[in-house]
Design an enzyme around this catalytic site. Structure first.
Site, short mmCIF file in Angstrom:
data_model
loop_
_atom_site.label_atom_id
_atom_site.label_comp_id
_atom_site.label_asym_id
_atom_site.label_seq_id
_atom_site.Cartn_x
_atom_site.Cartn_y
_atom_site.Cartn_z
N ARG A 84 -0.19 -11.48 -3.98
CA ARG A 84 -0.97 -10.79 -2.95
C ARG A 84 -2.11 -10.01 -3.58
O ARG A 84 -3.21 -9.94 -3.04
CB ARG A 84 -0.07 -9.83 -2.16
N ASP A 116 9.92 -10.13 -4.29
CA ASP A 116 8.80 -9.22 -4.00
C ASP A 116 7.90 -9.08 -5.22
O ASP A 116 6.67 -9.05 -5.09
CB ASP A 116 9.31 -7.85 -3.55
N LYS A 172 12.91 -3.42 -1.38
CA LYS A 172 13.26 -2.64 -2.57
C LYS A 172 14.06 -1.39 -2.22
O LYS A 172 14.98 -1.01 -2.93
CB LYS A 172 11.98 -2.24 -3.32
N1 URA Z 1 3.87 -0.67 -2.04
C1 URA Z 1 4.74 -1.71 -2.16
O1 URA Z 1 5.79 -1.59 -2.79
N2 URA Z 1 4.43 -2.86 -1.57
C2 URA Z 1 3.30 -3.05 -0.86
O2 URA Z 1 3.09 -4.12 -0.34
C3 URA Z 1 2.38 -1.97 -0.75
C4 URA Z 1 2.70 -0.78 -1.35
#
Ligand code: URA
Length: 432
Positions: A168, A161, A187
């Site tokens: 992203r 992530d 997470k």
């Molecule tokens: N918070 C996150 O942890 N991930 C996202 O994609 C958007 C907000």
């Protein structure tokens, strides 16, 4: 398996298999898929979405890219809360000690701000000495001794992530429901919590600008959590104006302390109590939401929540005298009022632009490497629905530069004064 075929499938709206999703996440994390191919896939996902099954598999693949915290040796129910991000959203800061004061364990892993949204970790770092980098042993010790912690991800939580989120962010693919859901839930599952309340924001300061998208995101988050046996629900709350009156790191800590002293703004208090009572209900400390609310109110009134916040600050190396004297945090040199040029009623405040104004003063990051100025930000004297007389202060800009013409222009363009305001509803929906 070839990445090109996977991009082609998603571009042509063909559902990806579990194996394809696992291949993408594993190979991108190890560096075997280059950024340019991952960017193309992310954009295809942004346009064509993912099914619930694809989103679940994406979450699990990102979860399994790293470690999972095992909190089973800590007695008590572990209950967390997470927000999808907003402006002036400091709910987590008073909420964690408040819920811990009521007897639950709150293992909160939070993030940093980027763009117009603030980050809980950045705000806490405005307190001199406060550290958010805590190793797993210290994380667990603090939970046992204090009952709550707000820290960054320990060790190797969801490294996939971390890498995908960074990509992203620079490819304009953040605001995608499956990508947000997978990112957050990988997470949260890894953090070892038993129960979770999601605060899904909707409105001008949120990733989800309209309520329909916010509901779809909430549904995706709740379904992923339930799929792994987590007790989870989502509150959909308003972000059409900033939450509370303070925007900016030290200013939001000051407002959080005020809330725990019983002096918080009504909307912030209402949201803290709404989410907190859900947490108490899930954690078995209250049989009804009304009971949960009154338990929380009693911990504000008797000072025990504030004391718990002091303990949390001390445990994380912070200077706890901030509780009595918030001016030990960095203070801005200039406090410049923005004066109303006409009389009327505040009918709209574009939250993301007010967040951007704080960022332009140095309170937020435009890029990952920007250094924050903790002192700066805005304090709102007026909010939507308030009447304004000509010459009255709409808000105060706290700045370390004297010339704020660019910031003032942005603020003035994003506060509308008219004849009549539509009332703002704070809690839009609850998704279980
Ligand atoms: N918070 C996150 O942890 N991930 C996202 O994609 C958007 C907000």
């Amino acid at each position: 398996m070839r990445m090109l075929d996977i991009i082609d499938a998603k571009r042509n709206k063909i559902t990806l298999s579990d194996e394809q999703i696992r291949f993408v996440v594993e190979s991108y994390t190890t560096g075997d898929i280059p950024d340019y191919q991952m960017s193309a896939l992310l954009m295809a996902i942004w346009f064509n979405g993912m099914t619930a099954e694809e989103t679940r598999e994406l979450t699990m693949a990102m979860l399994h890219s790293g470690d999972q915290l095992d909190l089973s040796d800590i007695p008590g129910v572990k209950v967390d809360k997470h927000s999808t991000g907003g402006v002036g959203d400091k709910v987590s800061i008073p909420l964690a000690p408040l819920v811990a004061a009521a007897g639950l364990i709150v293992p909160m892993i939070s993030g940093r701000g980027l763009g117009h949204t603030g980050g809980t970790l950045d705000k806490l770092e405005a307190i001199p000495g406060y550290t958010v980098e805590i190793n797993e042993d210290a994380f667990k010790r603090q939970l046992k001794e204090v009952g709550c912690i707000i820290a960054g991800a320990t060790g190797n939580i969801a490294p996939a992530d971390k890498k995908i989120y960074a990509l992203r962010d620079v490819t304009d693919t953040v605001d995608s429901i499956p990508l947000i859901a997978g990112s957050i839930m990988s997470k949260k599952i890894a953090s070892g919590t038993d129960a979770l309340v999601m605060d899904v924001k909707t409105g001008s300061g949120a990733f989800m600008k309209n309520e329909e998208d916010a509901k779809a995101l909430a549904r995706a988050l709740v379904d992923i959590g339930k799929g792994v046996g987590m007790d989870i629900m989502a509150v959909i709350s308003d972000m059409n104006q900033p939450l509370g009156r303070a925007i900016g790191n030290a200013l939001e800590i000051e407002e959080s302390i005020a809330l725990l002293k019983g002096e918080g703004p009504d909307d912030l208090l209402d949201l803290v109590l709404t989410i907190g009572s859900q947490m108490l209900h899930m954690g078995g400390k209250a049989t009804t939401l009304e009971e949960g609310r009154s338990i929380l109110e009693s911990h504000i009134a008797d000072g025990s929540a504030l004391e718990r916040f002091r303990m949390m600050i001390e445990a994380q190396g912070g200077d706890d005298t901030v509780i009595d004297d918030p001016t030990i945090m960095p203070q801005a040199r200039y406090h410049i009022p923005i004066i109303a040029g006409e009389e009327g009623v505040v009918t709209a405040m574009t939250s993301d632009k007010l967040g951007l104004a704080s960022m332009m003063l140095g309170g937020g990051r435009a890029t990952k490497d920007d250094v924050l100025d903790y002192a700066v930000g805005l304090t709102l004297n007026k909010k939507v629905g308030d009447s304004v007389a000509k010459g009255e202060t709409l808000l105060t800009v706290h700045s370390n530069r004297e010339d704020i013409a660019d910031v003032e222009r942005l603020i003035r363009n994003n506060i509308t004064i008219g004849k009549e305001a539509q009332p703002i509803t704070l809690i839009h929906d609850i998704i279980v």
